[in-house]
Design a protein around this motif. Structure first.
Motif, PDB file in Angstrom:
ATOM      1  N   ASN A  57      12.028  30.105  -3.871  1.00 54.59           N
ATOM      2  CA  ASN A  57      10.800  30.039  -3.498  1.00 54.59           C
ATOM      3  C   ASN A  57       9.863  30.892  -4.340  1.00 54.59           C
ATOM      4  OD1 ASN A  57      11.065  27.817  -1.608  1.00 54.59           O
ATOM      5  ND2 ASN A  57      12.050  29.387  -0.233  1.00 54.59           N
ATOM      6  N   SER A  58      10.189  31.510  -5.263  1.00 54.49           N
ATOM      7  CA  SER A  58       9.406  32.325  -6.087  1.00 54.49           C
ATOM      8  C   SER A  58       8.766  31.766  -7.155  1.00 54.49           C
ATOM      9  CB  SER A  58      10.303  33.389  -6.839  1.00 54.49           C
ATOM     10  OG  SER A  58      11.263  32.817  -7.800  1.00 54.49           O
ATOM     11  N   LEU A  59       8.916  30.250  -7.429  1.00 55.00           N
ATOM     12  CA  LEU A  59       8.261  29.495  -8.453  1.00 55.00           C
ATOM     13  C   LEU A  59       7.721  28.184  -7.723  1.00 55.00           C
ATOM     14  CD1 LEU A  59      10.971  29.690 -11.150  1.00 55.00           C
ATOM     15  CD2 LEU A  59       8.829  31.212 -10.901  1.00 55.00           C
ATOM     16  N   VAL A  60       7.002  28.460  -6.426  1.00 55.66           N
ATOM     17  CA  VAL A  60       6.379  27.194  -5.835  1.00 55.66           C
ATOM     18  C   VAL A  60       4.942  27.431  -5.734  1.00 55.66           C
ATOM     19  CG1 VAL A  60       6.389  26.166  -3.642  1.00 55.66           C
ATOM     20  CG2 VAL A  60       8.283  27.367  -4.340  1.00 55.66           C
ATOM     21  N   SER A  61       4.194  26.366  -6.410  1.00 52.73           N
ATOM     22  CA  SER A  61       2.743  26.174  -6.415  1.00 52.73           C
ATOM     23  C   SER A  61       2.495  25.495  -5.050  1.00 52.73           C
ATOM     24  CB  SER A  61       2.220  25.257  -7.580  1.00 52.73           C
ATOM     25  OG  SER A  61       2.579  24.094  -7.384  1.00 52.73           O
ATOM     26  N   PHE A  62       0.846  25.309  -4.752  1.00 50.55           N
ATOM     27  CA  PHE A  62       0.630  24.651  -3.730  1.00 50.55           C
ATOM     28  C   PHE A  62       0.990  23.329  -3.636  1.00 50.55           C
ATOM     29  CE2 PHE A  62      -3.272  27.752  -3.328  1.00 50.55           C
ATOM     30  CZ  PHE A  62      -2.499  29.010  -2.692  1.00 50.55           C
ATOM     31  N   PHE A  63       0.887  22.777  -4.693  1.00 48.41           N
ATOM     32  CA  PHE A  63       1.143  21.236  -4.850  1.00 48.41           C
ATOM     33  C   PHE A  63       3.063  21.120  -4.317  1.00 48.41           C
ATOM     34  CE2 PHE A  63       3.484  17.829  -7.157  1.00 48.41           C
ATOM     35  CZ  PHE A  63       2.653  16.729  -6.698  1.00 48.41           C
ATOM     36  N   ASP A  64       3.771  22.071  -5.065  1.00 44.59           N
ATOM     37  CA  ASP A  64       5.180  21.862  -4.466  1.00 44.59           C
ATOM     38  C   ASP A  64       5.382  22.129  -3.142  1.00 44.59           C
ATOM     39  OD1 ASP A  64       5.540  22.013  -7.430  1.00 44.59           O
ATOM     40  OD2 ASP A  64       5.771  24.147  -7.720  1.00 44.59           O
ATOM     41  N   ALA A  65       4.480  22.802  -2.553  1.00 49.01           N
ATOM     42  CA  ALA A  65       4.710  23.079  -1.263  1.00 49.01           C
ATOM     43  C   ALA A  65       4.192  22.074  -0.354  1.00 49.01           C
ATOM     44  CB  ALA A  65       4.168  24.292  -0.841  1.00 49.01           C
ATOM     45  N   SER A  66       3.519  21.143  -0.963  1.00 54.74           N
ATOM     46  CA  SER A  66       2.913  19.893  -0.383  1.00 54.74           C
ATOM     47  C   SER A  66       1.771  20.189   0.623  1.00 54.74           C
ATOM     48  CB  SER A  66       3.747  19.012   0.336  1.00 54.74           C
ATOM     49  OG  SER A  66       4.931  18.573  -0.552  1.00 54.74           O
ATOM     50  N   LEU A  67       0.980  21.286   0.454  1.00 57.89           N
ATOM     51  CA  LEU A  67      -0.235  21.546   1.080  1.00 57.89           C
ATOM     52  C   LEU A  67      -1.258  20.756   1.147  1.00 57.89           C
ATOM     53  CD1 LEU A  67      -0.715  25.748   0.185  1.00 57.89           C
ATOM     54  CD2 LEU A  67       0.528  24.257   2.008  1.00 57.89           C
ATOM     55  N   PRO A  68      -1.955  20.247   2.158  1.00 56.95           N
ATOM     56  CA  PRO A  68      -3.055  19.232   1.932  1.00 56.95           C
ATOM     57  C   PRO A  68      -4.064  19.425   0.967  1.00 56.95           C
ATOM     58  CG  PRO A  68      -2.586  19.967   4.292  1.00 56.95           C
ATOM     59  CD  PRO A  68      -1.888  20.854   3.381  1.00 56.95           C
ATOM     60  N   GLY A  69      -4.492  18.224   0.350  1.00 54.78           N
ATOM     61  CA  GLY A  69      -5.571  18.638  -0.745  1.00 54.78           C
ATOM     62  C   GLY A  69      -5.096  18.673  -2.055  1.00 54.78           C
ATOM     63  N   THR A  70      -3.591  19.129  -2.259  1.00 51.31           N
ATOM     64  CA  THR A  70      -3.155  19.320  -3.681  1.00 51.31           C
ATOM     65  C   THR A  70      -2.948  18.160  -4.328  1.00 51.31           C
ATOM     66  OG1 THR A  70      -1.040  19.740  -2.594  1.00 51.31           O
ATOM     67  CG2 THR A  70      -2.233  21.527  -2.986  1.00 51.31           C
ATOM     68  N   LEU A  71      -3.117  17.885  -5.532  1.00 47.91           N
ATOM     69  CA  LEU A  71      -2.817  16.886  -6.522  1.00 47.91           C
ATOM     70  C   LEU A  71      -1.897  16.991  -7.623  1.00 47.91           C
ATOM     71  CD1 LEU A  71      -6.555  15.669  -6.572  1.00 47.91           C
ATOM     72  CD2 LEU A  71      -4.911  14.721  -5.229  1.00 47.91           C
ATOM     73  N   PRO A  72      -1.317  16.055  -7.917  1.00 44.16           N
ATOM     74  CA  PRO A  72      -0.167  16.318  -9.061  1.00 44.16           C
ATOM     75  C   PRO A  72      -0.924  16.382 -10.182  1.00 44.16           C
ATOM     76  CG  PRO A  72      -0.241  14.010  -8.347  1.00 44.16           C
ATOM     77  CD  PRO A  72      -1.178  14.727  -7.363  1.00 44.16           C
ATOM     78  N   VAL A  73      -0.605  17.065 -11.399  1.00 45.33           N
ATOM     79  CA  VAL A  73      -1.046  16.822 -12.564  1.00 45.33           C
ATOM     80  C   VAL A  73      -0.162  16.749 -13.624  1.00 45.33           C
ATOM     81  CG1 VAL A  73      -2.224  18.072 -14.629  1.00 45.33           C
ATOM     82  CG2 VAL A  73      -2.840  18.341 -12.138  1.00 45.33           C
ATOM     83  N   LEU A  74       0.238  15.636 -14.500  1.00 48.69           N
ATOM     84  CA  LEU A  74       1.354  15.142 -15.198  1.00 48.69           C
ATOM     85  C   LEU A  74       1.526  16.187 -16.341  1.00 48.69           C
ATOM     86  CD1 LEU A  74       3.507  13.029 -15.685  1.00 48.69           C
ATOM     87  CD2 LEU A  74       2.113  11.994 -16.719  1.00 48.69           C
ATOM     88  N   ASN A  75       2.662  16.582 -16.694  1.00 46.10           N
ATOM     89  CA  ASN A  75       3.126  17.480 -17.810  1.00 46.10           C
ATOM     90  C   ASN A  75       3.202  16.818 -19.086  1.00 46.10           C
ATOM     91  OD1 ASN A  75       4.371  19.148 -19.526  1.00 46.10           O
ATOM     92  ND2 ASN A  75       5.528  20.139 -17.677  1.00 46.10           N
ATOM     93  N   ARG A  76       2.467  17.087 -20.048  1.00 48.87           N
ATOM     94  CA  ARG A  76       2.498  16.046 -21.306  1.00 48.87           C
ATOM     95  C   ARG A  76       3.780  16.521 -22.016  1.00 48.87           C
ATOM     96  NH1 ARG A  76      -1.642  14.787 -25.379  1.00 48.87           N
ATOM     97  NH2 ARG A  76      -0.339  14.563 -27.425  1.00 48.87           N
ATOM     98  N   ARG A  77       4.420  17.669 -22.042  1.00 52.61           N
ATOM     99  CA  ARG A  77       5.631  17.840 -22.675  1.00 52.61           C
ATOM    100  C   ARG A  77       6.636  17.021 -21.936  1.00 52.61           C
ATOM    101  NH1 ARG A  77       9.791  18.336 -25.846  1.00 52.61           N
ATOM    102  NH2 ARG A  77      11.478  19.144 -24.736  1.00 52.61           N
ATOM    103  N   CYS A  78       6.747  16.802 -20.670  1.00 49.62           N
ATOM    104  CA  CYS A  78       7.729  15.893 -20.206  1.00 49.62           C
ATOM    105  C   CYS A  78       7.601  14.475 -20.463  1.00 49.62           C
ATOM    106  CB  CYS A  78       7.584  15.933 -18.449  1.00 49.62           C
ATOM    107  SG  CYS A  78       8.043  17.725 -18.009  1.00 49.62           S
TER     108      CYS A  78
END
Length: 516
Positions: free
Chosen positions: A94-115
């Motif tokens: 859990n050292s590399l976890v963003s708000f979105f990764d933790a599913s906090l309310p209001g967070t949105l996904p942003v698609l990674n171009r490289r992927c």
């Protein structure tokens, strides 16, 4: 969590690589695997038997096995699929976890171009049709490693479909007999990774690491058996296989188990199984009697993914805001099949040798570096790299990049051999010394151990004369037409000269002296 993952389904013919239509997934594992519960009588994309097992009893039909593979491959990227969190293997939990990764309310996904670019490149490499429009879906289920309660995937319209992968296998006792087969790829899709459950049995606790779950590769194999010409059998799913070796063993084991069960009057259950590598067999995990409804729905927070080629690229489009399929196609690296063909055409090596050079990590680069620095024929280089060099690596269980012998050292050794400065026997002695003594050059070893070939023709003539006088019976056998006798004389001369004489030169002298 939200780590970049590629998933693809294969459709093919040999049981280790052959696949049938994925259908829907049932059951819950580590967010891996397609497992449609197809019963006997239902249709399949792979209508023909893929391969026939040799295990059959007198008077009975042989068995055909059908195998479907779902492959999860981790994309090499610096950040996750839908967040900017860094990707780093073995980072603290859990050292590399963003708000979105933790599913906090209001967070949105942003698609990674490289992927997305990596997914397109993978699709092109596997001869897929790249969809210029693909969609993201939510797959709903509750599990502790997915705090959002759903997983973002591509179910209805994935990024790439209908591909193929040609591969070659050696058949029969002769390795030179190579045949080509083809695996069909059903689809390639981008998919959010789940977290990882860490079970502490001592404390009766389960902890969750939302950095990411999986390693670089996971495969689920769906296996069924049936008599050729009959409907397909009930399939089982073997989960979370992490190497080609274990994948092959698990599939073989499950095929044998199902055949044994059916031949003894028992039924195959539609269930999820795991592979115990220590016991070498599959073990039941859970059944699939009840179909789980994932309630797939369009992902509302991600618009359709739009890709372009050169013809459809909008005028004045910002290259940073669009992905050009043709631009990626032009930058595809040389694919293995192309490399093998180039090696055969450029160096005249055998097809099976081209496979061997590519199957060992780093071996092709080693071979090519030797070729650059030696005057020896490519076939000679191939022989030394595959037989002697690779043999030493196997004995010591070393990777190519751990070898104490460098490409430059082997090239120098082959140059000495090519200009007949040393014999082939001496060359092998030098190689062994190179393996043991880093820092020494082949020339230094040859000089120190006095391994140079004899250049004194008169001395070699005298050695041959002495051996002939000392072994009159062998000389008589040669004159009587025994072809092996002259080889014995050559060996005796080489022994007398401490292996410093060229066998070809010895043979020429002996034949001249023994001629009528």
């Amino acid at each position: 969590m939200a780590a970049p993952m590629l998933r693809w389904w294969c459709l093919g013919r040999r049981w280790v690589l052959a696949c049938i239509d994925g259908g829907s997934r049932h059951g819950r594992g580590a967010a891996i695997g397609f497992t449609s519960s197809r019963k006997r009588g239902q249709t399949s994309v792979a209508q023909q038997p893929l391969i026939t097992s040799q295990k059959s009893r007198k008077g009975e039909h042989e068995w055909a096995a059908v195998v479907g593979l779902e492959i999860h491959a981790q994309i090499s990227s610096n950040s996750k699929l839908f967040s900017g969190s860094r990707v780093h293997f073995a980072a603290p939990p859990n050292s590399l976890v963003s708000f979105f990764d933790a599913s906090l309310p209001g967070t949105l996904p942003v698609l990674n171009r490289r992927c997305v670019e990596a997914a397109v490149m993978t699709g092109l490499a596997l001869n897929c049709r790249i969809n210029k429009k693909s969609l993201f879906d939510r797959k709903h289920y509750f599990y502790a490693d997915l705090p959002a309660g759903y997983q973002i995937t591509q179910q209805r319209l994935p990024i790439a479909v209908n591909g193929s992968l040609a591969y070659s296998v050696c058949v029969g006792k002769k390795p030179s007999r190579v045949i080509t087969k083809t695996v069909r790829i059903k689809q390639i899709q981008l998919e959010q990774d789940s977290g990882k459950s860490l079970h502490d049995e001592l404390r009766s606790q389960t902890l969750i690491d939302l950095n990411r779950a999986e390693g670089q590769l996971r495969v689920d194999a769906n296996v069924s058996v049936h008599h050729p010409g009959e409907p397909l059998g009930v399939r089982t799913e073997v989960k979370n296989l992490n190497s080609a070796k274990f994948l092959a063993k698990a599939i073989d084991s499950e095929i044998e188990r199902q055949i044994h069960e059916l031949e003894n009057g028992r039924e195959i259950l539609n269930e999820t199984r795991s592979f115990d590598y220590k016991l070498g067999c599959t073990m039941p995990m859970r059944d699939k009697e009840g179909k789980q409804d994932y309630r797939f729905m369009p992902e509302p927070n991600l618009p359709p993914l739009l890709l372009y080629d050169t013809e459809s690229l909008p005028p004045g489009a910002d290259p940073q805001q669009v992905i050009n399929i043709d631009w990626i196609r032009e930058r595809l690296p040389e694919l293995p099949s192309e490399t093998r063909e180039r090696l055969i055409q450029q160096y005249g090596i055998l097809p099976e040798h081209s496979f061997a050079l590519l199957n060992e990590v780093g071996l092709l680069e080693f071979f090519q570096n030797v070729i650059k620095e030696t005057r020896a024929e490519p076939k000679k280089v191939t022989s030394w790299v595959l037989n002697i060099f690779l043999g030493f690596l196997k004995q010591q269980n070393l990777a190519v990049n751990e070898s104490p012998v460098t490409p430059s050292a082997l090239a120098e050794l082959l140059n000495l051999l090519d200009r007949k400065a040393i014999s082939s026997t001496a060359a092998k002695q030098v190689f062994e010394e190179l393996w043991r003594s880093e820092g020494k050059t082949p020339s230094q070893i040859v000089s120190e151990k006095q391994l140079e070939l004899m250049q004194d023709q008169e001395a070699l003539e005298r050695a041959c004369h002495t051996v002939m006088e000392g072994h009159p019976q062998v000389v008589m056998d040669v004159k009587r037409g025994n072809p092996r006798a002259i080889n014995k004389l050559i060996g005796l001369v080489r022994k007398a000269t401490l292996s410093r004489a060229d066998p070809t030169a010895i043979k020429e002298i002996l034949e001249r002296k023994l001629s009528p």
